[in-house]
Design an enzyme around this catalytic site. Structure first.
Site, PDB file in Angstrom:
ATOM      1  N   THR A  83       0.831  -1.209   0.000  1.00 45.67           N
ATOM      2  CA  THR A  83       0.000   0.000   0.000  1.00 45.67           C
ATOM      3  C   THR A  83       0.862   1.254   0.000  1.00 45.67           C
ATOM      4  O   THR A  83       0.548   2.238  -0.670  1.00 45.67           O
ATOM      5  CB  THR A  83      -0.956   0.005   1.213  1.00 45.67           C
ATOM      6  OG1 THR A  83      -1.770  -1.170   1.152  1.00 45.67           O
ATOM      7  CG2 THR A  83      -1.851   1.233   1.222  1.00 45.67           C
ATOM      8  N   CYS A  84       1.959   1.212   0.721  1.00 43.82           N
ATOM      9  CA  CYS A  84       2.852   2.372   0.812  1.00 43.82           C
ATOM     10  C   CYS A  84       3.486   2.695  -0.536  1.00 43.82           C
ATOM     11  O   CYS A  84       3.556   3.856  -0.928  1.00 43.82           O
ATOM     12  CB  CYS A  84       3.935   2.118   1.856  1.00 43.82           C
ATOM     13  SG  CYS A  84       3.277   1.661   3.477  1.00 43.82           S
ATOM     14  N   SER A  85       3.950   1.681  -1.222  1.00 45.41           N
ATOM     15  CA  SER A  85       4.682   1.880  -2.483  1.00 45.41           C
ATOM     16  C   SER A  85       3.784   2.024  -3.709  1.00 45.41           C
ATOM     17  O   SER A  85       4.164   2.682  -4.672  1.00 45.41           O
ATOM     18  CB  SER A  85       5.638   0.711  -2.721  1.00 45.41           C
ATOM     19  OG  SER A  85       6.686   0.752  -1.792  1.00 45.41           O
TER      20      SER A  85
END
Length: 161
Positions: free
Chosen positions: A48-50
């Site tokens: 989700t972060c990347s």
């Protein structure tokens, strides 16, 4: 106790890998006298972060800065080398600050730490975004789940500016 709108950020020192090498940057240096968007992720290179959270801020960087924001930073409980590699791999090096909260001092001081040991990540940061003016929190958006990036997304922050 979780930090709230109107609170001053705690004094800590982050580590950041820049094009010129590793540097230390204090909260006073980053936030003092400035308007800064800060967002936090549970971990660099995580899905989700990347794939969602960071790209939104990189894509909307110019629009955010055009609304009177001086700087944008992302913070994670990762070491400086991981954050530096993430900055390089994402194309974000030199565009936003990639802050290493390697020992979770900042995250814990904010009361925004989460234990993800069951998922093998250990102590990490909750996912959030905030607008900080001269070291004081003006808006704070905390996600209900570390796998979500909606209320803390760049689009949501743009609506608040």
């Amino acid at each position: 106790m979780t930090i709230s709108v109107g609170d001053k950020l705690p004094a800590v020192t982050f580590k950041e890998k820049t094009a010129d090498g590793p540097v230390e940057i204090t909260t006073e240096q980053l936030f003092g006298g400035k308007k800064v968007v800060l967002f936090a992720v549970p971990g660099a290179f995580t899905p989700t972060c990347s794939l969602n959270h960071l790209p939104g801020y990189l894509e909307n960087r110019d629009a955010i800065l055009a609304r009177g924001v001086d700087d944008i930073a992302v913070v994670a409980v990762n070491d400086i080398h991981v954050m530096g590699a993430w900055a390089t791999a994402s194309g974000g090096m030199g565009k936003i600050h990639f802050l290493s909260d390697w020992n979770a001092a900042f995250t814990k001081a904010l009361g925004l730490d989460i234990d993800l040991s069951a998922g093998t990540l250990g102590v990490r940061s909750k996912r959030y975004s905030m607008l900080v003016e001269d070291g004081v929190v003006k808006s704070l958006n905390i996600e209900e789940s570390p796998g979500q990036a909606t209320v803390s997304a760049a689009a949501a922050m743009l609506e608040q500016l």
